[in-house]
Design an enzyme around this catalytic site. Structure first.
Site, short mmCIF file in Angstrom:
data_model
loop_
_atom_site.label_atom_id
_atom_site.label_comp_id
_atom_site.label_asym_id
_atom_site.label_seq_id
_atom_site.Cartn_x
_atom_site.Cartn_y
_atom_site.Cartn_z
N CYS A 1 -7.49 -7.58 0.93
CA CYS A 1 -7.25 -7.65 1.89
C CYS A 1 -7.04 -6.55 2.72
CB CYS A 1 -5.51 -7.25 1.44
SG CYS A 1 -5.32 -8.25 -0.56
N ASP A 2 -7.29 -5.33 2.71
CA ASP A 2 -7.68 -4.39 3.54
C ASP A 2 -8.56 -4.00 3.95
OD1 ASP A 2 -4.08 -4.55 3.05
OD2 ASP A 2 -4.41 -3.65 2.06
N CYS B 1 -5.58 -3.59 -2.42
CA CYS B 1 -6.31 -5.27 -2.88
C CYS B 1 -7.19 -4.61 -1.95
CB CYS B 1 -5.88 -5.38 -2.45
SG CYS B 1 -6.24 -7.81 -1.50
#
Ligand code: NDP
Length: 315
Positions: free
Chosen positions: A144-145, A141
């Site tokens: 997200c990261d 992701c």
């Protein structure tokens, strides 16, 4: 096990666009739905960047903000949204039968109808070094990261729209992004590919697969292999983003509901009906073809209407 059983008309399992749309329609139809969100409240869209293709948002919107709007709209009509996981099901096979569901291993619910909108989850390659380094530089992701790889070099594995989207997102944060494509072409849409091609710090390497992620506790590089020449090379990166598609979240329904060979739930004709009366499926959990927020929302609406009609016909 808890000894109090909650008896309800409509249970919605999963909280993506399909689940919330089902909730909006079911609550307006006075089915008093209760939704269990699952662990990823808001579903896959909360891990996406800009959503530019959902009608009604002319300037695009953020996936998380959009799902918050969906939730607020469902709650406005009385849906009870609860954080929790359905952990077991005992569905009735009889028309008008009661479907028994366990939440978080203990809470018991008896529902006249169940709407399944559990979506799908990102796939990994499964190699040992990849699994070991999840959280240490391997991710599925980018939104997200990606932030953790600011100014660094990363690779993206995959050749579909997800890979193209993740690479484009990462290109705004990272120094360089290399996409590893196992065939000699990308399957991503023309528009997505055009975006990739015109982004200066993205490069695409074709006929190439991940051989190993290098590093003990954090990613220090990747060894890749050209599947034509069998030549191997090491690329120095600190982040590895896997973008190779999704698996439907249907483990719970194995041997209970009809599914295809991959695990997508099978619905009847143009409806959201599963093989069991009073159990309906909508969104990505039953759609491997379109998988869009707007199509998921459309089938969520259908599932609520199918539930309402099913209950109406019993009266
Ligand atoms: P897809 O199934 O479309 O693509 C998966 C990609 O991963 C394929 O290119 C496949 O390669 C590659 N792949 C699979 N296994 C491996 C492996 N072991 N090693 C290397 N590569 C591998 O999944 P997506 O998640 O990209 O897209 C799913 C759906 O969601 C699509 O319909 C897509 O259009 C849609 N989508 C739409 C978006 C948007 O409109 N904004 C954004 C993201 C997704 P190969 O081609 O060789 O099979």
């Amino acid at each position: 096990m808890s000894d109090t059983v909650e008896k309800i008309k409509c249970l919605i399992v999963g909280s993506g666009p399909a689940g919330y749309t089902a909730a909006i329609y079911a609550s307006r139809a006075e089915l008093y739905p209760i939704m269990y969100t699952g662990m990823q409240m808001g579903g896959q869209l909360t891990t996406t960047t800009e959503v530019d293709n959902y009608p009604g948002y002319p300037n695009g919107t953020d996936g998380t903000a959009m799902m918050e709007d969906f939730k607020n709209q469902a709650e406005r009509f009385g849906t009870e949204v609860r954080f929790g996981m359905v952990t077991a099901v005992e569905f009735s096979t009889e028309v008008g039968g009661i479907h028994k569901v366990t939440v978080d291993g203990s809470k018991q619910i008896e529902a006249e109808t169940v709407i399944i909108s559990t979506g799908a989850t990102a796939k990994y390659l499964g190699m040992e070094s990849e699994q070991r380094l999840i959280g240490g530089g391997v991710s599925a992701c980018a939104t997200c990261d990606g932030f953790f790889y600011k100014g660094q070099d990363v690779v993206v594995i995959g050749a579909g729209d997800t890979a193209a989207e993740e690479a484009t997102y990462l290109s705004n944060i990272c120094k360089t992004v290399t996409i590893l494509v196992r065939k000699d072409y990308m399957r991503a849409s023309k528009a997505m590919q055009a975006r990739v091609n015109k982004t200066e710090n993205i490069s695409v390497i074709y006929n190439t697969e991940l051989d190993e992620v290098l590093g003990e506790s954090v990613v220090e590089g990747v060894r890749v292999i050209n599947n034509q020449t069998k030549e191997k090379q090491v690329i120095d990166v600190t982040g590895v983003f896997i973008a190779i598609g999704h698996t439907p979240n249907t483990e719970l329904f194995k041997d209970v509901l009809d599914m295809d060979e991959v695990g997508y739930l099978i619905t009847k004709g143009k409806s959201t009906k599963t093989n069991l009366p009073g159990v309906f499926a909508c969104g990505d959990v039953q759609d491997k073809e379109y998988r869009q927020a707007v199509t998921a929302a459309g089938t969520g609406c259908m599932a609520a209407l199918d539930s309402e009609r099913y209950l109406g016909a019993l009266e």
